[in-house]
Design an enzyme around this catalytic site. Structure first.
Site, PDB file in Angstrom:
ATOM      1  N   ASP A 291      61.473 -48.249 -14.350  1.00  0.00           N
ATOM      2  CA  ASP A 291      60.768 -47.307 -13.479  1.00  0.00           C
ATOM      3  C   ASP A 291      61.070 -47.687 -12.032  1.00  0.00           C
ATOM      4  OD1 ASP A 291      59.086 -45.300 -12.623  1.00  0.00           O
ATOM      5  OD2 ASP A 291      57.248 -46.386 -13.037  1.00  0.00           O
TER       6      ASP A 291
ATOM      7  N   GLY B 155      57.179 -52.016 -25.603  1.00  0.00           N
ATOM      8  CA  GLY B 155      57.829 -50.712 -25.454  1.00  0.00           C
ATOM      9  C   GLY B 155      59.202 -50.581 -26.078  1.00  0.00           C
TER      10      GLY B 155
END
Ligand code: IMP
Ligand code: MG
Length: 177
Positions: free
Chosen positions: A105, A46
């Site tokens: 997150d 990512g």
């Protein structure tokens, strides 16, 4: 291999806004590390686009290395227990390390990685995350690109089932499920 069921939604962060923020982060890191040569550690996959742009905005000699991790169990719910799929090639003892993440997150992956790297004895360890979920435990993220609402997002390195990493903006992905 197919494109995941669902569709792209609204653009949350456009390409120009991304570029401006990455430039500002690079400037800040350049100042903070004016007498040091940081090692950027990107978390694959990512972070690869963000780290590539960030590195070029840091006006210092930098080195790059990468780790790849995968969560145990259900991949959409972070358990915080991660498996190292690819480890660093660099010995980080006595180095100034900046861990570069796409998105924090729950913060569980980050907490695990931080402990793992701390145990290797770097001189310093800071975290730079492009996105931090609003409400996440993020007091230990020194460099934050953008806070982000709860929607699942893709683009600029972030994926859904390996798709949409190549988008030059951050967009909501609306799952069909
Ligand atoms: P955490 O352990 O809950 O902080 O999980 C962080 C990882 O979950 C990130 O590195 C991403 O790989 C993935 N992730 C969390 N939210 C998103 C999202 O909105 N889009 C894409 N990947 C996400
Ligand atoms: Mg990730």
């Amino acid at each position: 291999m197919g494109v995941p069921a669902g569709k792209l939604g609204k653009t949350v962060i456009g390409a120009e806004e991304l570029a401006a923020r990455v430039q500002a982060l690079g400037r800040q890191i350049t100042e903070d590390y004016h007498d040091r040569q940081p090692l950027l550690v990107g978390v694959l996959k990512g972070a690869f686009i963000f780290m590539s742009d960030l590195g070029r905005e840091i006006n210092r000699p930098v080195e790059f290395d990468f780790m790849a991790v995968s969560s145990y169990g259900d991949s959409t719910e972070s358990s915080g227990v991660v498996r190292i799929v690819k480890d660093l090639e660099t010995d980080i003892r006595d180095r100034d390390v900046i861990l570069v993440e796409d998105i924090v997150d729950s913060g569980l992956t980050l907490r695990y990685l931080r402990q793992l790297l701390e145990d290797r004895g770097p001189t310093s360890l800071e975290v730079c995350a492009l996105l931090v979920r609003e409400g996440a435990r993020s007091d230990d993220v020194k460099y934050v690109g953008f806070p982000i609402p709860p929607d699942f997002v893709v683009g600029y390195g972030l994926d859904v089932a390996q798709h949409y990493r190549e988008l030059d903006s951050i967009r909501v992905f609306e799952s069909a499920e």
